[in-house]
Motif scaffolding. Structure first.
Motif, PDB file in Angstrom:
ATOM      1  N   LYS A  28       5.839   5.426  21.373  1.00 57.48           N
ATOM      2  CA  LYS A  28       7.068   5.719  20.644  1.00 57.48           C
ATOM      3  C   LYS A  28       7.419   4.596  19.673  1.00 57.48           C
ATOM      4  CE  LYS A  28       9.132   8.585  24.298  1.00 57.48           C
ATOM      5  NZ  LYS A  28      10.227   8.709  25.279  1.00 57.48           N
ATOM      6  N   GLU A  29       7.178   3.341  20.081  1.00 53.15           N
ATOM      7  CA  GLU A  29       7.470   2.208  19.199  1.00 53.15           C
ATOM      8  C   GLU A  29       6.567   2.235  17.978  1.00 53.15           C
ATOM      9  OE1 GLU A  29       9.073  -1.207  17.578  1.00 53.15           O
ATOM     10  OE2 GLU A  29       9.829   0.177  19.092  1.00 53.15           O
ATOM     11  N   ILE A  30       5.283   2.566  18.179  1.00 55.70           N
ATOM     12  CA  ILE A  30       4.350   2.655  17.054  1.00 55.70           C
ATOM     13  C   ILE A  30       4.790   3.740  16.078  1.00 55.70           C
ATOM     14  CG2 ILE A  30       1.982   3.292  16.407  1.00 55.70           C
ATOM     15  CD1 ILE A  30       1.053   1.927  18.994  1.00 55.70           C
ATOM     16  N   LEU A  31       5.176   4.920  16.625  1.00 53.23           N
ATOM     17  CA  LEU A  31       5.631   6.018  15.770  1.00 53.23           C
ATOM     18  C   LEU A  31       6.906   5.648  15.025  1.00 53.23           C
ATOM     19  CD1 LEU A  31       4.970   9.069  18.120  1.00 53.23           C
ATOM     20  CD2 LEU A  31       3.765   8.512  16.002  1.00 53.23           C
ATOM     21  N   ARG A  32       7.810   4.917  15.721  1.00 51.22           N
ATOM     22  CA  ARG A  32       9.042   4.496  15.049  1.00 51.22           C
ATOM     23  C   ARG A  32       8.741   3.584  13.866  1.00 51.22           C
ATOM     24  NH1 ARG A  32      12.283   0.403  14.634  1.00 51.22           N
ATOM     25  NH2 ARG A  32      10.969  -0.916  15.951  1.00 51.22           N
ATOM     26  N   GLN A  33       7.808   2.650  14.055  1.00 49.67           N
ATOM     27  CA  GLN A  33       7.431   1.748  12.966  1.00 49.67           C
ATOM     28  C   GLN A  33       6.785   2.514  11.817  1.00 49.67           C
ATOM     29  OE1 GLN A  33       4.962  -1.244  14.745  1.00 49.67           O
ATOM     30  NE2 GLN A  33       6.622  -2.171  15.911  1.00 49.67           N
ATOM     31  N   GLN A  34       5.939   3.498  12.173  1.00 46.04           N
ATOM     32  CA  GLN A  34       5.301   4.301  11.129  1.00 46.04           C
ATOM     33  C   GLN A  34       6.332   5.089  10.335  1.00 46.04           C
ATOM     34  OE1 GLN A  34       2.462   6.627  13.298  1.00 46.04           O
ATOM     35  NE2 GLN A  34       0.999   4.939  13.520  1.00 46.04           N
ATOM     36  N   GLN A  36       9.438   4.244   9.816  1.00 49.75           N
ATOM     37  CA  GLN A  36      10.139   3.310   8.940  1.00 49.75           C
ATOM     38  C   GLN A  36       9.317   2.997   7.697  1.00 49.75           C
ATOM     39  OE1 GLN A  36      10.975  -0.057  11.493  1.00 49.75           O
ATOM     40  NE2 GLN A  36      12.960   0.764  12.146  1.00 49.75           N
ATOM     41  N   GLU A  37       7.994   2.824   7.889  1.00 53.30           N
ATOM     42  CA  GLU A  37       7.124   2.553   6.748  1.00 53.30           C
ATOM     43  C   GLU A  37       7.118   3.726   5.777  1.00 53.30           C
ATOM     44  OE1 GLU A  37       3.261   1.552   8.099  1.00 53.30           O
ATOM     45  OE2 GLU A  37       3.889  -0.302   9.095  1.00 53.30           O
ATOM     46  N   LEU A  38       7.055   4.952   6.316  1.00 55.29           N
ATOM     47  CA  LEU A  38       7.045   6.145   5.467  1.00 55.29           C
ATOM     48  C   LEU A  38       8.359   6.304   4.712  1.00 55.29           C
ATOM     49  CD1 LEU A  38       5.238   8.666   7.848  1.00 55.29           C
ATOM     50  CD2 LEU A  38       4.342   7.726   5.707  1.00 55.29           C
ATOM     51  N   ALA A  98      -4.477  -0.933  -4.205  1.00 55.37           N
ATOM     52  CA  ALA A  98      -3.172  -1.375  -4.667  1.00 55.37           C
ATOM     53  C   ALA A  98      -2.353  -0.251  -5.282  1.00 55.37           C
ATOM     54  CB  ALA A  98      -3.329  -2.510  -5.681  1.00 55.37           C
ATOM     55  N   TYR A  99      -3.024   0.658  -5.975  1.00 52.60           N
ATOM     56  CA  TYR A  99      -2.260   1.589  -6.789  1.00 52.60           C
ATOM     57  C   TYR A  99      -2.346   3.044  -6.342  1.00 52.60           C
ATOM     58  CZ  TYR A  99      -1.778  -2.508  -9.601  1.00 52.60           C
ATOM     59  OH  TYR A  99      -1.485  -3.766 -10.014  1.00 52.60           O
ATOM     60  N   GLY A 100      -3.449   3.491  -5.740  1.00 57.53           N
ATOM     61  CA  GLY A 100      -3.501   4.825  -5.162  1.00 57.53           C
ATOM     62  C   GLY A 100      -2.720   5.872  -5.928  1.00 57.53           C
ATOM     63  N   GLU A 101      -2.413   6.999  -5.300  1.00 57.25           N
ATOM     64  CA  GLU A 101      -1.571   8.018  -5.899  1.00 57.25           C
ATOM     65  C   GLU A 101      -0.125   7.663  -5.630  1.00 57.25           C
ATOM     66  OE1 GLU A 101      -2.398  11.909  -4.545  1.00 57.25           O
ATOM     67  OE2 GLU A 101      -0.827  12.853  -5.756  1.00 57.25           O
ATOM     68  N   TRP A 102       0.565   7.150  -6.657  1.00 56.72           N
ATOM     69  CA  TRP A 102       1.941   6.679  -6.549  1.00 56.72           C
ATOM     70  C   TRP A 102       2.060   5.570  -5.506  1.00 56.72           C
ATOM     71  CZ3 TRP A 102       5.208   7.681 -10.263  1.00 56.72           C
ATOM     72  CH2 TRP A 102       5.094   8.845 -11.003  1.00 56.72           C
ATOM     73  N   ASN A 103       0.947   4.874  -5.268  1.00 53.70           N
ATOM     74  CA  ASN A 103       0.932   3.779  -4.288  1.00 53.70           C
ATOM     75  C   ASN A 103       1.376   4.250  -2.902  1.00 53.70           C
ATOM     76  OD1 ASN A 103       0.428   1.132  -3.560  1.00 53.70           O
ATOM     77  ND2 ASN A 103       2.546   0.483  -3.886  1.00 53.70           N
ATOM     78  N   ALA A 104       1.110   5.523  -2.595  1.00 49.38           N
ATOM     79  CA  ALA A 104       1.553   6.083  -1.319  1.00 49.38           C
ATOM     80  C   ALA A 104       0.534   5.794  -0.228  1.00 49.38           C
ATOM     81  CB  ALA A 104       1.742   7.589  -1.453  1.00 49.38           C
ATOM     82  N   LYS A 105       0.971   5.183   0.871  1.00 45.95           N
ATOM     83  CA  LYS A 105       0.081   4.884   1.987  1.00 45.95           C
ATOM     84  C   LYS A 105       0.109   6.025   2.997  1.00 45.95           C
ATOM     85  CE  LYS A 105       0.688  -0.123   1.868  1.00 45.95           C
ATOM     86  NZ  LYS A 105       1.157  -1.292   2.631  1.00 45.95           N
ATOM     87  N   LYS A 106      -1.030   6.282   3.578  1.00 43.52           N
ATOM     88  CA  LYS A 106      -1.074   7.237   4.668  1.00 43.52           C
ATOM     89  C   LYS A 106      -0.496   6.580   5.922  1.00 43.52           C
ATOM     90  CE  LYS A 106      -5.258   9.488   2.944  1.00 43.52           C
ATOM     91  NZ  LYS A 106      -6.674   9.840   3.243  1.00 43.52           N
ATOM     92  N   ALA A 107       0.041   7.418   6.799  1.00 49.39           N
ATOM     93  CA  ALA A 107       0.546   6.881   8.065  1.00 49.39           C
ATOM     94  C   ALA A 107      -0.602   6.195   8.791  1.00 49.39           C
ATOM     95  CB  ALA A 107       1.120   8.008   8.905  1.00 49.39           C
ATOM     96  N   GLN A 225     -15.395  -7.289  16.043  1.00 50.05           N
ATOM     97  CA  GLN A 225     -15.171  -6.840  14.674  1.00 50.05           C
ATOM     98  C   GLN A 225     -13.840  -6.112  14.556  1.00 50.05           C
ATOM     99  OE1 GLN A 225     -18.450  -4.687  12.451  1.00 50.05           O
ATOM    100  NE2 GLN A 225     -17.047  -2.983  12.738  1.00 50.05           N
ATOM    101  N   LEU A 226     -13.041  -6.470  13.520  1.00 53.17           N
ATOM    102  CA  LEU A 226     -11.761  -5.808  13.261  1.00 53.17           C
ATOM    103  C   LEU A 226     -11.791  -5.202  11.871  1.00 53.17           C
ATOM    104  CD1 LEU A 226      -8.855  -5.244  14.331  1.00 53.17           C
ATOM    105  CD2 LEU A 226      -8.141  -7.302  13.097  1.00 53.17           C
ATOM    106  N   ASP A 227     -11.387  -3.929  11.760  1.00 56.84           N
ATOM    107  CA  ASP A 227     -11.465  -3.222  10.486  1.00 56.84           C
ATOM    108  C   ASP A 227     -10.352  -3.634   9.524  1.00 56.84           C
ATOM    109  OD1 ASP A 227      -9.192  -0.818  10.528  1.00 56.84           O
ATOM    110  OD2 ASP A 227      -9.822  -1.500  12.510  1.00 56.84           O
ATOM    111  N   ARG A 228     -10.566  -3.353   8.240  1.00 57.09           N
ATOM    112  CA  ARG A 228      -9.637  -3.725   7.172  1.00 57.09           C
ATOM    113  C   ARG A 228      -8.253  -3.098   7.362  1.00 57.09           C
ATOM    114  NH1 ARG A 228      -9.212  -5.128   1.709  1.00 57.09           N
ATOM    115  NH2 ARG A 228     -11.365  -5.844   1.660  1.00 57.09           N
ATOM    116  N   ASP A 229      -8.170  -1.801   7.704  1.00 58.08           N
ATOM    117  CA  ASP A 229      -6.872  -1.132   7.808  1.00 58.08           C
ATOM    118  C   ASP A 229      -6.003  -1.760   8.893  1.00 58.08           C
ATOM    119  OD1 ASP A 229      -7.385   0.594   5.773  1.00 58.08           O
ATOM    120  OD2 ASP A 229      -7.962   2.284   7.031  1.00 58.08           O
TER     121      ASP A 229
END
Length: 367
Positions: A28-34, A36-38, A98-107, A225-229
């Motif tokens: 639930k905490e992870i979803l709450r943070q996501q 907020q980011e959205l 950096a710029y993507g489509e309207w700089n929109a990040k996926k959840a 190994q830790l991924d970029r995302d």
């Protein structure tokens, strides 16, 4: 009255309620943070759309904004001196990030890689020693633990290549690896040896640059190994703040004046913060020396045979002679008030510092 909309609303509400009961508090905490980011991202997109309308209606405003953006871009480059070890161009994928489509990040949904309890214990012990992860909250550490993948490298394995794009960083659990810089004649020069607890490959992720060096295993090594995302969402901000803080402080220490930004970054990775209370002994006369210290905050006093012989202030250092000469500590050092010291262990000290320069400086200081 049409009952269909009511039934649809009721079914959606029930589905959400059932799903909510299956989630743990951490989920639930992870979803709450996501969420907020959205929400922040939606607000940002709205602002960009409004700005686009303004620019279309006012070309003068558009030109002024372009100049301001160019100035802002200058602040996103790696620290001075970092480019000295670069041979390739900036990552071709930076614009997409950096710029993507309207700089929109996926959840962001962190990957979860299955591990045995034994692997989890080994990994947690490993990353808690690391500069990059030491300032993270426990929830963020758990996300990283879940996302990391064990990689085994045999001797002579080339783990990363200078100039390549970087999509992963690595934390070393065991073994040693050499960092190699390519010279103009095509040969490679070793500039650093990494060991247990060290991190490599993070510079490409921090600064969106090609790999600054190649890394080759000197012996059989166990890596995580830790991924970029996951790095970008969880680790990057904390790592940048800590590295910036130490780079600023270390650049003002006279002993380190000849180090460039890349060398200071390597030193920052090896630093550990130790806090001492008033009157607490840091080192004791006659004991074997295992650490070198730089005072970040506070003051310390050196006593030899019960007599005070020196005082140390922020930016001063001590403990180097015992490491260089493999001799017992020549004096005791105690904290005067609460002090924050940055320590470097013997192995990292000998790898990172020019010993001859230290000997000359120490001779002048103590004589």
């Amino acid at each position: 009255m049409d009952p269909v909309p009511f039934m649809l609303d009721w079914m959606v509400s029930k589905q959400v309620s059932d799903a909510d009961r299956l989630l743990s508090s951490e989920d639930k905490e992870i979803l709450r943070q996501q969420n907020q980011e959205l929400e922040a991202q939606v607000a940002k997109v709205k602002g960009q759309m409004q700005e686009a309308v303004k620019m279309a209606a006012d070309p003068a405003h558009h030109n002024a904004q372009e100049e301001e953006d160019e100035e802002d871009d200058d602040n996103d480059e790696p620290p001075e001196g970092f480019g000295q070890i670069q041979t390739g161009k900036a990552r071709t994928s930076v614009s997409a990030e950096a710029y993507g489509e309207w700089n929109a990040k996926k959840a962001f949904v962190p990957p979860v890689i299955s591990k045995s309890e034994e692997q989890k214990d080994r990994l947690k012990t490993c990353i808690l020693k690391s500069f990059l992860f030491s300032s993270l909250e426990s929830n963020d550490i758990n996300i990283c633990l879940g996302a990391m993948k064990e990689v085994n490298a045999s001797a002579e394995t080339r783990v990363i290549n200078q100039g390549d794009d970087g999509d992963f960083l690595f934390v070393i659990e065991s073994g040693k690896l050499d960092c190699l810089i390519k010279l103009p004649d095509g040969s490679e020069k070793p500039v650093k040896t990494c060991g247990a607890g060290d991190v490599f490959g993070e510079l490409a992720l921090l600064y969106n640059c090609p790999r600054a060096a190649s890394v080759v295993a000197k012996e059989t090594a166990v890596l995580w190994q830790l991924d970029r995302d996951t790095f970008n969402h969880i680790v990057r901000e904390a790592a940048q703040k800590k590295r910036t803080r130490y780079d600023s402080f270390l650049s003002k220490v006279p002993l380190l004046a000849s180090m460039d930004a890349y060398e200071r970054a390597n030193l920052a990775d090896a630093l550990r913060v130790e806090i001492f209370t008033d009157g607490q002994t840091v080192v004791s006369q006659g004991e074997v020396g295992t650490k070198f210290y730089i005072i970040e905050e506070g003051n310390c006093l050196a006593n030899k045979n019960g007599v005070q012989v020196m005082s140390y202030n922020p930016g001063d250092y001590f403990g180097e002679l015992a490491l260089i000469k493999n001799q017992p500590r020549a004096a005791s050092v105690v904290s005067k008030g609460t002090s924050h010291l940055l320590s470097v262990d013997s192995e990292a000290f000998k790898r990172l510092f020019a010993v001859n320069d230290l000997l000359e400086r120490s001779s002048n200081m103590y004589n």
